[in-house]
Design an enzyme around this catalytic site. Structure first.
Site, PDB file in Angstrom:
ATOM      1  CD  GLN A  37      -3.082  -1.619   0.228  1.00  0.00           C
ATOM      2  OE1 GLN A  37      -3.785  -0.517   0.406  1.00  0.00           O
ATOM      3  NE2 GLN A  37      -2.376  -2.126  -0.731  1.00  0.00           N
TER       4      GLN A  37
ATOM      5  CB  ALA B 232     -11.660   0.386   3.287  1.00  0.00           C
ATOM      6  CG  HIS B 233      -7.436   0.151  -0.006  1.00  0.00           C
ATOM      7  ND1 HIS B 233      -6.312  -0.775  -0.233  1.00  0.00           N
ATOM      8  CD2 HIS B 233      -8.755  -0.351  -0.459  1.00  0.00           C
ATOM      9  CE1 HIS B 233      -7.557  -1.945  -0.616  1.00  0.00           C
ATOM     10  NE2 HIS B 233      -8.232  -1.688  -0.677  1.00  0.00           N
ATOM     11  CG  ASN B 234      -7.156   3.968  -3.408  1.00  0.00           C
ATOM     12  OD1 ASN B 234      -6.288   2.680  -3.228  1.00  0.00           O
ATOM     13  ND2 ASN B 234      -5.961   4.567  -4.585  1.00  0.00           N
TER      14      ASN B 234
END
Length: 334
Positions: free
Chosen positions: A198, A239-241
């Protein structure tokens, strides 16, 4: 705090009805207040409390005209709830603000401490961190290498901000929050799940508040974004993005899966779940425990799983309550 109803009216632009010279020393709920407390009535359904409250003063709307006897002094204002919030902010601003650097703590190479900064004991500030004016970093916080934090931001005890993340001005990050941990990215390969690095960051814009133990994951690449003015309650997972726009509010235990985009001005109840890779528009309202698996437009009021219009949801609940009766009647048909 020690002030009279006349003094409160002067601060708020209100009008006093009753004894304006009482001494007020605190705030309390209308049903629990005592003679030295100020309380408020913003919702008409609580108007009856004016006859039983022991409060010394009560903030009410300018059209509030109760019948019957009551003891409290009224302070009539345009918006009682907003006025109360303003008074609480005023009182909060009078509290002493810590300054200086407590020891022991660690401050990395290349970090400049601007005026009026506070760094609490056992805090860790990594190399190349940029701090704005009046930043407060409370004990045992971790600020990773290369993080930037804007003016007047408060980082409470035990917060963890991973390397490279950016936090704007006038933000509040409460204890236990984790900003920039790895997103949940794994690729199945030969029967195992291999970690996907990440490499992105988290960007938190100005005037954001993040509740205790909330987690905002760094992007796989690029950035996870929390737009200015957005407020996140405790125990939320972003969460991511994920990209969240401006002036949204999210209640506790909401989860937002990866790469979902949420617009501006949305109001989200507790325990809502947003699927990944969907788009949500502006100024929607989501009832508690709603599940949102698909794209949503703007200006909607949704609840349930899958989330549907609130009016239809209410009708469906009525139908569901009738199912047992309908089934029994069906069985008796010859």
């Amino acid at each position: 705090m020690e002030i009279t109803p006349k003094g409160l009216a002067a601060l708020t632009g209100g009008v006093v009805e009753g004894d304006g010279d009482r001494i007020i020393t605190g705030f309390a709920k209308i049903e629990e207040a005592g003679p030295a407390d100020v309380s408020f009535i913003a919702n008409p359904k609580y108007s009856h409390f004016i006859h039983t409250t022991k409060a010394g003063a009560v903030l009410v709307g300018k059209d509030f005209n109760p019948e019957g006897a009551f003891e409290a002094t009224l302070i009539k204002v345009d918006d009682p709830y907003a006025t109360l919030a303003g008074l609480l902010r005023y009182v909060e601003s009078m509290k002493p603000v810590p300054q200086g650097v407590e020891q022991p703590c660690f401050i990395g190479e290349g970090v400049e401490l601007p005026e009026h900064v506070y760094v609490g004991a056992f805090a860790y500030i990594g190399r190349g961190v940029t701090l704005g004016r009046n930043v407060r970093i409370y004990p045992q916080a971790y600020i990773g290498d290369g993080v930037s934090i804007g003016d007047d931001t408060v980082v409470r005890a035990g917060v963890k901000i991973y390397e490279g993340c950016r936090v704007g001005a006038r933000c509040i990050i409460h204890s236990g929050a984790v900003i920039g941990a790895d997103g949940f990215g794994f690729a199945p390969h030969d029967g195992v799940f291999e970690k996907i690095p990440q490499t992105g960051i988290v960007v938190i814009e100005d005037d954001v508040e993040i509740g205790a133990n909330t987690c905002i994951d760094r992007a796989t690449f690029g950035q996870t974004t929390i737009g200015h003015g957005t407020k996140l309650d405790n125990l939320i997972q972003v969460a991511h993005n994920v990209s969240i726009g401006h002036n949204n509010v999210f209640a506790s235990q909401t989860g937002i899966a990866g790469s979902t985009h949420i617009g501006d001005g949305n109001m989200v109840g507790g325990q809502c779940g947003f699927a990944g890779h969907i788009k949500v528009g502006d100024y929607n309202e989501f009832g508690a425990q709603s599940g949102i698996p698909n794209n949503v437009g703007s200006g909607k009021r949704l609840i349930g799983y899958p989330a549907i219009e609130a009016r239809q949801f209410a009708k469906n609940q009525v139908y569901i309550k009738q199912l047992g009766k309908l089934l029994s009647e069906h069985r008796n048909i010859k």
